[in-house]
Design a protein around this motif. Structure first.
Motif, PDB file in Angstrom:
ATOM      1  N   CYS A 258       0.804  -1.404  -0.211  1.00  9.07           N
ATOM      2  CA  CYS A 258       0.099   0.263   0.117  1.00  9.07           C
ATOM      3  C   CYS A 258       0.820   1.361  -0.534  1.00  9.07           C
ATOM      4  CB  CYS A 258      -1.196   0.266   0.958  1.00  9.07           C
ATOM      5  SG  CYS A 258      -2.099  -1.661   1.083  1.00  9.07           S
ATOM      6  N   GLN A 259       2.126   0.928   0.125  1.00  6.41           N
ATOM      7  CA  GLN A 259       2.763   2.085  -0.327  1.00  6.41           C
ATOM      8  C   GLN A 259       3.113   3.035  -1.065  1.00  6.41           C
ATOM      9  OE1 GLN A 259       7.574   0.665  -0.081  1.00  6.41           O
ATOM     10  NE2 GLN A 259       7.473  -0.068  -2.022  1.00  6.41           N
ATOM     11  N   ASP A 260       3.471   4.897  -0.971  1.00  2.68           N
ATOM     12  CA  ASP A 260       3.077   5.510  -1.683  1.00  2.68           C
ATOM     13  C   ASP A 260       3.186   5.333  -3.085  1.00  2.68           C
ATOM     14  OD1 ASP A 260       1.673   7.541  -0.078  1.00  2.68           O
ATOM     15  OD2 ASP A 260       3.940   8.344   0.473  1.00  2.68           O
ATOM     16  N   PRO A 261       2.286   5.178  -4.166  1.00  2.97           N
ATOM     17  CA  PRO A 261       1.867   6.640  -4.363  1.00  2.97           C
ATOM     18  C   PRO A 261       0.511   5.270  -4.382  1.00  2.97           C
ATOM     19  CG  PRO A 261       3.433   6.329  -6.907  1.00  2.97           C
ATOM     20  CD  PRO A 261       4.015   4.993  -5.300  1.00  2.97           C
ATOM     21  N   VAL A 262       0.650   4.366  -3.857  1.00  3.23           N
ATOM     22  CA  VAL A 262      -0.756   3.671  -4.521  1.00  3.23           C
ATOM     23  C   VAL A 262      -2.381   4.607  -4.220  1.00  3.23           C
ATOM     24  CG1 VAL A 262      -1.803   1.608  -3.950  1.00  3.23           C
ATOM     25  CG2 VAL A 262       0.963   1.537  -4.427  1.00  3.23           C
ATOM     26  N   THR A 263      -2.292   4.849  -2.903  1.00  2.00           N
ATOM     27  CA  THR A 263      -3.108   5.483  -2.569  1.00  2.00           C
ATOM     28  C   THR A 263      -3.821   6.704  -2.964  1.00  2.00           C
ATOM     29  OG1 THR A 263      -1.983   6.619  -0.597  1.00  2.00           O
ATOM     30  CG2 THR A 263      -3.171   4.765  -0.181  1.00  2.00           C
ATOM     31  N   GLU A 264      -2.977   7.331  -3.473  1.00  2.55           N
ATOM     32  CA  GLU A 264      -3.345   8.612  -4.662  1.00  2.55           C
ATOM     33  C   GLU A 264      -3.659   8.328  -5.502  1.00  2.55           C
ATOM     34  OE1 GLU A 264      -3.664  12.605  -4.816  1.00  2.55           O
ATOM     35  OE2 GLU A 264      -3.062  11.298  -3.188  1.00  2.55           O
ATOM     36  N   ILE A 265      -2.937   7.424  -6.266  1.00  3.91           N
ATOM     37  CA  ILE A 265      -3.611   7.242  -7.414  1.00  3.91           C
ATOM     38  C   ILE A 265      -4.765   6.530  -8.231  1.00  3.91           C
ATOM     39  CG2 ILE A 265      -3.137   5.049  -9.828  1.00  3.91           C
ATOM     40  CD1 ILE A 265      -0.157   5.638  -9.075  1.00  3.91           C
ATOM     41  N   ALA A 266      -5.083   5.436  -6.205  1.00  2.00           N
ATOM     42  CA  ALA A 266      -6.218   5.264  -6.096  1.00  2.00           C
ATOM     43  C   ALA A 266      -7.572   6.025  -5.922  1.00  2.00           C
ATOM     44  CB  ALA A 266      -6.449   4.509  -5.126  1.00  2.00           C
ATOM     45  N   LYS A 267      -7.143   7.487  -5.050  1.00  2.85           N
ATOM     46  CA  LYS A 267      -8.055   8.654  -5.368  1.00  2.85           C
ATOM     47  C   LYS A 267      -7.625   9.441  -6.556  1.00  2.85           C
ATOM     48  CE  LYS A 267      -8.420  13.129  -2.855  1.00  2.85           C
ATOM     49  NZ  LYS A 267      -7.770  13.666  -1.289  1.00  2.85           N
ATOM     50  N   GLN A 268      -7.177   9.459  -7.288  1.00  2.90           N
ATOM     51  CA  GLN A 268      -7.242  10.203  -8.428  1.00  2.90           C
ATOM     52  C   GLN A 268      -8.285   9.522  -9.992  1.00  2.90           C
ATOM     53  OE1 GLN A 268      -3.140  10.574  -9.846  1.00  2.90           O
ATOM     54  NE2 GLN A 268      -2.849  12.091  -8.687  1.00  2.90           N
ATOM     55  N   LEU A 269      -8.093   7.977  -9.764  1.00  2.84           N
ATOM     56  CA  LEU A 269      -9.308   7.041 -10.376  1.00  2.84           C
ATOM     57  C   LEU A 269     -10.747   7.092 -10.001  1.00  2.84           C
ATOM     58  CD1 LEU A 269      -5.865   4.762 -11.955  1.00  2.84           C
ATOM     59  CD2 LEU A 269      -7.328   5.999 -12.948  1.00  2.84           C
ATOM     60  N   GLY A 270     -11.134   8.055  -8.614  1.00  2.00           N
ATOM     61  CA  GLY A 270     -12.070   7.931  -8.070  1.00  2.00           C
ATOM     62  C   GLY A 270     -12.905   6.988  -7.114  1.00  2.00           C
ATOM     63  N   HIS A 271     -11.957   6.137  -6.365  1.00  2.00           N
ATOM     64  CA  HIS A 271     -11.894   5.624  -5.582  1.00  2.00           C
ATOM     65  C   HIS A 271     -12.344   6.769  -3.846  1.00  2.00           C
ATOM     66  CE1 HIS A 271     -10.365   2.943  -8.207  1.00  2.00           C
ATOM     67  NE2 HIS A 271     -10.979   2.266  -7.587  1.00  2.00           N
ATOM     68  N   LYS A 272     -13.033   6.774  -3.623  1.00  2.00           N
ATOM     69  CA  LYS A 272     -13.344   7.191  -2.125  1.00  2.00           C
ATOM     70  C   LYS A 272     -12.871   6.832  -1.235  1.00  2.00           C
ATOM     71  CE  LYS A 272     -17.312   9.319  -4.183  1.00  2.00           C
ATOM     72  NZ  LYS A 272     -19.575   9.874  -3.877  1.00  2.00           N
ATOM     73  N   ILE A 273     -12.921   5.805  -0.397  1.00  2.00           N
ATOM     74  CA  ILE A 273     -12.789   4.424   0.653  1.00  2.00           C
ATOM     75  C   ILE A 273     -11.812   3.486  -0.166  1.00  2.00           C
ATOM     76  CG2 ILE A 273     -13.265   3.219   1.996  1.00  2.00           C
ATOM     77  CD1 ILE A 273     -14.951   5.338   2.341  1.00  2.00           C
ATOM     78  N   GLY A 274     -10.327   3.536   0.963  1.00  2.00           N
ATOM     79  CA  GLY A 274      -9.909   2.608   0.325  1.00  2.00           C
ATOM     80  C   GLY A 274      -9.196   1.699   2.252  1.00  2.00           C
ATOM     81  N   PHE A 275      -8.982  -0.179   1.682  1.00  2.00           N
ATOM     82  CA  PHE A 275      -8.605  -0.944   2.758  1.00  2.00           C
ATOM     83  C   PHE A 275      -7.009  -1.409   2.360  1.00  2.00           C
ATOM     84  CE2 PHE A 275     -13.042  -0.469   2.301  1.00  2.00           C
ATOM     85  CZ  PHE A 275     -13.740  -0.209   3.525  1.00  2.00           C
ATOM     86  N   SER A 276      -6.614  -1.631   3.781  1.00  2.00           N
ATOM     87  CA  SER A 276      -5.449  -2.658   3.993  1.00  2.00           C
ATOM     88  C   SER A 276      -5.828  -4.046   4.298  1.00  2.00           C
ATOM     89  CB  SER A 276      -4.587  -1.544   4.486  1.00  2.00           C
ATOM     90  OG  SER A 276      -5.242  -1.062   5.751  1.00  2.00           O
ATOM     91  N   MET A 277      -4.905  -4.041   5.069  1.00  2.00           N
ATOM     92  CA  MET A 277      -5.029  -5.591   5.614  1.00  2.00           C
ATOM     93  C   MET A 277      -3.969  -5.698   6.989  1.00  2.00           C
ATOM     94  SD  MET A 277      -7.354  -7.424   5.290  1.00  2.00           S
ATOM     95  CE  MET A 277      -7.081  -8.815   6.311  1.00  2.00           C
ATOM     96  N   GLU A 278      -3.796  -3.668   7.621  1.00  2.00           N
ATOM     97  CA  GLU A 278      -3.014  -3.084   8.459  1.00  2.00           C
ATOM     98  C   GLU A 278      -4.377  -3.756  10.270  1.00  2.00           C
ATOM     99  OE1 GLU A 278      -1.417   0.211  11.672  1.00  2.00           O
ATOM    100  OE2 GLU A 278      -1.910   0.738   9.587  1.00  2.00           O
TER     101      GLU A 278
END
Length: 307
Positions: A258-278
């Motif tokens: 999940c390290q950068d820039p994974v969450t930022e790219i997910a957000k840019q592609l329209g995802h509002k919520i994201g889940f890790s397994m922490e």
């Protein structure tokens, strides 16, 4: 406060020559739903997305069920139990299983490990790679045991080697060779993953989520690859029903994945919520694109839950 409980396999029988496929039976799943009801209130997907800020600051415990990998058994065995209890859930899928009609490498590994002795698998790895590329460092061994906490040490090290350490090309050579010896890919695709009709049913209820195209650890890829992996499944989901509540579950869910820039790219592609397994409960400090989840084993009704 938000507590998320994640599931994978839901089966009536888990008997295999070697332990590698773990999950819960429908009876265990039903019982766990009853136990979870005692510690909080289940929320709908609309509530999750539209009221996430209020949920995170609320002292009341809000509950959410998620499923990774789009397995047919989740739809056939778990969904009826959820619907009986008037509970919504998010089902995260990999589009490769449908677009390319291929079995995800992670499931090939599960299936191969369920039929073949670990030493035989390592022997195949040694034929392909130099020994020094197979060995885990001390830090990697610690990470492996921490991430695969429900496996014995040997299994945890093998899974970490296959999922994170072995070069993709080498991994494919080893696993594909073993998989093709024991399994028919078309039969596995048809039996393991949800049908398009089942996906459509979930999509109409906004309960279909993005688990990327190929189930790769996104944090180990470059930006172009990350974007492609996320975009392909987003587009596939939208082909059933425009999803305004789009959520993503990052494969493997570890810090590396999940390290950068994974969450930022997910957000840019329209995802509002994201889940890790922490592992952990989410409060007002939570990153909405990196929400924590518990394995079902860790929560009330789970196999390893300790009050």
């Amino acid at each position: 406060m938000l507590t998320v409980c994640n599931f994978h396999y839901i089966r009536t029988n888990f008997e295999k020559p070697y332990p590698s496929i773990f999950g819960v039976t429908p009876i265990e799943f039903d019982n766990q739903i009853k136990e979870l009801k005692k510690i909080g209130e289940f929320i709908s997907i609309d509530q999750l997305v539209n009221n996430i800020d209020e949920i995170l600051v609320d002292t009341k415990n809000h509950l959410l069920i998620t499923f990774d990998d789009g397995l047919k058994e989740q739809f056939e065995l778990a969904l009826p139990i959820l619907e009986k209890n008037n509970i919504e859930a998010l089902f995260f899928i990999n589009s490769m299983n449908y677009i390319e009609k291929k079995v995800s490498m992670v499931h090939k590994i599960h299936l191969v490990r369920s039929e073949i002795n670990p030493n035989t698998i390592l022997s195949e790895v040694n034929k392909v790679c130099a020994i020094e590329r197979n060995e885990l460092t001390s830090d990697e061994m610690i990470k492996a045991v921490k991430h695969y906490r429900y496996d014995d040490q040997q299994s945890a090290h093998l899974k970490y080697l296959l999922n994170f350490k072995l070069p993709k090309k080498d991994l494919e050579l080893v696993i594909n060779s073993l998989f093709e010896t024991y399994f028919n890919e078309e039969e596995v695709v048809n039996s393991l993953y949800m049908t398009n009709n089942q996906l459509n049913y979930l999509a109409q209820k906004q309960m279909l989520g993005n688990h990327t195209h190929s189930h790769l650890a996104l944090g180990l890829l470059n930006e172009v690859q990350i974007e492609s992996e996320i975009f392909k499944t987003k587009s596939f989901i939208q082909s059933f029903q425009k999803n305004t509540n789009l959520a993503i579950s990052y494969p493997y869910g570890s810090e590396e994945a999940c390290q950068d820039p994974v969450t930022e790219i997910a957000k840019q592609l329209g995802h509002k919520i994201g889940f890790s397994m922490e592992r952990g409960t989410n409060d007002k400090t939570a990153n909405k694109l990196l929400l924590k989840r518990y394995s079902s084993n860790d929560l009330p009704g789970g196999k390893n839950y300790i009050e």
